[in-house]
Design a protein around this motif. Structure first.
Motif, mmCIF file in Angstrom:
data_model
loop_
_atom_site.group_PDB
_atom_site.id
_atom_site.type_symbol
_atom_site.label_atom_id
_atom_site.label_comp_id
_atom_site.label_asym_id
_atom_site.label_seq_id
_atom_site.Cartn_x
_atom_site.Cartn_y
_atom_site.Cartn_z
ATOM 1 N N ASN A 275 -10.131 6.997 -0.794
ATOM 2 C CA ASN A 275 -9.910 5.605 -1.166
ATOM 3 C C ASN A 275 -8.885 4.942 -0.260
ATOM 4 O OD1 ASN A 275 -11.737 5.761 -3.237
ATOM 5 N ND2 ASN A 275 -10.220 6.062 -4.844
ATOM 6 N N LYS A 276 -7.873 5.699 0.127
ATOM 7 C CA LYS A 276 -6.842 5.154 1.011
ATOM 8 C C LYS A 276 -7.446 4.705 2.333
ATOM 9 C CE LYS A 276 -3.033 5.752 0.020
ATOM 10 N NZ LYS A 276 -2.137 4.993 -0.872
ATOM 11 N N LEU B 292 0.848 -1.193 0.000
ATOM 12 C CA LEU B 292 0.000 0.000 0.000
ATOM 13 C C LEU B 292 0.884 1.243 0.000
ATOM 14 C CD1 LEU B 292 -2.991 0.959 0.164
ATOM 15 C CD2 LEU B 292 -2.633 1.217 2.620
ATOM 16 N N GLU C 215 -10.233 -2.064 5.174
ATOM 17 C CA GLU C 215 -10.246 -3.490 4.851
ATOM 18 C C GLU C 215 -9.198 -4.238 5.676
ATOM 19 O OE1 GLU C 215 -9.668 -3.946 0.696
ATOM 20 O OE2 GLU C 215 -11.522 -2.929 0.129
ATOM 21 N N PRO D 74 -5.390 -4.187 -1.558
ATOM 22 C CA PRO D 74 -5.993 -2.890 -1.891
ATOM 23 C C PRO D 74 -5.544 -2.292 -3.207
ATOM 24 C CG PRO D 74 -4.367 -2.660 -0.136
ATOM 25 C CD PRO D 74 -4.576 -4.121 -0.332
ATOM 26 N N GLN E 118 -9.177 1.489 1.857
ATOM 27 C CA GLN E 118 -8.195 0.416 1.720
ATOM 28 C C GLN E 118 -7.676 -0.038 3.083
ATOM 29 O OE1 GLN E 118 -5.640 2.677 -0.799
ATOM 30 N NE2 GLN E 118 -6.553 1.954 -2.715
#
Length: 446
Positions: A405-406, A216, A412, A427, A409
């Motif tokens: 979005n981060k 990531l 999750e 991700p 991610q």
């Protein structure tokens, strides 16, 4: 879906600074949209955070570790030579001061962690993989998942650039392997999840921990600041390639190689280059470009919004840094619709795909200059292709690299370490965008 209660540890988290402190702040605030976050940071960030409207004690806690941090910071500045040099020296001395900060974190929050007040403890910064986290083992004993990262770094100096390494006072980077025997490294790597910001960071993690590693990249973009239409109409620019460089003007950024590579296009009036930033090599660069007249413009340091205004009038970001861990400026330029030209080495090359830009193979100085010249000539001769790559770059940022979005991610990952999902998150494979390594397929055209 359950909102996890998360204690975010970000020793560096400041909305008014750049680089790592801005990453720490941006990720912490983004996570607050998907989880109940309490931010723990260092006292130097307190006033800037208060100016954003956050409530001390409720939204964040600022801990004073200056007794140890301040003298060691002064010592690192002295030993590194200042002016942004000696990054490895600074990180080495931070390994002494940072554990004291986590000692204060545990002193203030240890009881709450042990009593189940948090579902997850997440260390966001430092990003450096050599900084140990004593809290990781304590959380494990308390039965509370500990997430580490994103961590990034450990990029070897490329061969052929020993002079730049000396100028950057990076002699200590030759001893980076010693970090593997630092006290506490094993306990830190036993985190429930390790977010790795680059494939180099992944390679530096022992095989026995790989099952808990998630790729990531640490950087992302605030679309409210960077999502705007750039002026990419070749007709309005008279067919001239407009390129820019954004960053510190230091040896490792390779701006001297960029000017040398672009010289034929600049001298022929087929290219203009905006250089945004300041640093110790600025006078040397100005002298190098003096004979090229107004085709090379030095803007010095600019505020973020001013940088955006200049960059939005360009079609290409030329970023020839030879040793870059993350490459946040590359994402910001992509969000503006610029086509990036980067060196195929470490962080930036992992952000750029064949559809969104060009990566110049790493080599010695003359090989890099030749590769940059080939890439820039190709850009000047193929404006429509460059335009399409710029549009694809914007779409890539929108799909994967926004702070919103981060946060999703990372959420999750929280679900995984809390046992709510059995499969390890991936991700960087969503919306048909894939950031997994593709070898050296981003080469420039020849």
């Amino acid at each position: 879906m359950t909102r996890r209660r998360v204690l975010v540890i970000a020793e560096a988290a400041n909305p008014e600074w750049v680089s790592v402190p801005l990453v720490g702040w941006s990720l912490a605030r983004a996570l607050a949209q998907v989880a109940d976050v309490h931010l723990v940071t260092q006292i130097r960030n307190r006033e800037a955070i208060l100016r954003t409207g956050l409530v001390e004690g409720q939204d964040f806690t600022a801990l004073d570790s200056e007794t140890l941090a301040r003298p060691l910071w002064r010592l690192s500045s002295l030993l590194s030579g200042g002016q942004g040099r000696g990054w490895t020296i600074q990180q080495a001395l931070a390994t002494i001061s940072y554990p004291y900060f986590e000692h204060l974190v545990w002193k203030n929050f240890g009881s709450a962690i042990c009593n189940g007040a948090f579902d997850v403890v997440h260390r966001v910064t430092p990003l450096s993989p050599v900084q140990q986290s004593p809290i990781a083992a304590k959380c494990r004993r308390a039965g509370v998942p500990f997430v580490l990262g994103p961590i990034n770094g450990g990029v070897p100096w490329p061969k052929g650039f020993e002079a730049e390494m000396k100028q950057e006072n990076e002699w200590l980077s030759r001893l980076r392997g010693l970090s593997r025997v630092l006290p506490g490294r094993r306990n830190t790597l036993l985190s429930n999840a390790i977010l790795a910001g680059s494939h180099q960071a992944i390679r530096n993690i022992p095989a026995r921990h790989q099952e808990r590693v998630i790729y990531l990249p640490e950087n992302a973009v605030d679309l409210e600041r960077f999502w705007r239409q750039a002026d990419h109409d070749p007709a309005r620019s008279g067919g001239v390639l407009r390129a820019c460089f954004i960053g510190r003007l230091v040896p490792l950024k390779g701006v001297d190689m960029l000017i040398a590579a672009a010289e034929p296009l600049l001298a022929a009036g087929r290219m203009e280059l905006d250089i945004i930033g300041e640093g110790p090599v600025l006078p040397m660069l100005q002298e190098q470009a003096r004979h090229l007249g107004s085709t090379v413009r030095f803007h010095g340091w600019k505020k973020h919004e001013e940088v955006q205004d200049i960059a939005a009038g360009c079609t290409v970001l030329a970023f020839p840094s030879i040793r870059e861990f993350g490459g946040g400026v590359v994402l910001e330029a992509m969000a503006l619709g610029l086509c990036p030209v980067v060196i195929d080495y470490a962080g930036p090359a992992e952000l750029v795909t064949p559809d969104t830009g060009y990566a110049v193979p790493i080599g010695n100085r003359s090989e890099v200059v030749a590769g940059l010249r080939t890439a820039l000539l190709h850009c000047a001769d193929n404006s429509e292709e460059v335009e399409q790559k710029g549009l694809a770059a914007r779409a890539r940022v929108q799909a994967l690299f926004t702070w919103k979005n981060k946060a999703e991610q990372v959420r999750e990952v929280y679900e995984w370490v809390c046992g709510a999902r059995t499969d390890r998150p991936n991700p960087m494979s969503v919306n048909n965008f894939d950031l997994q390594p593709r070898g050296r397929c981003c080469r420039t055209h020849t």
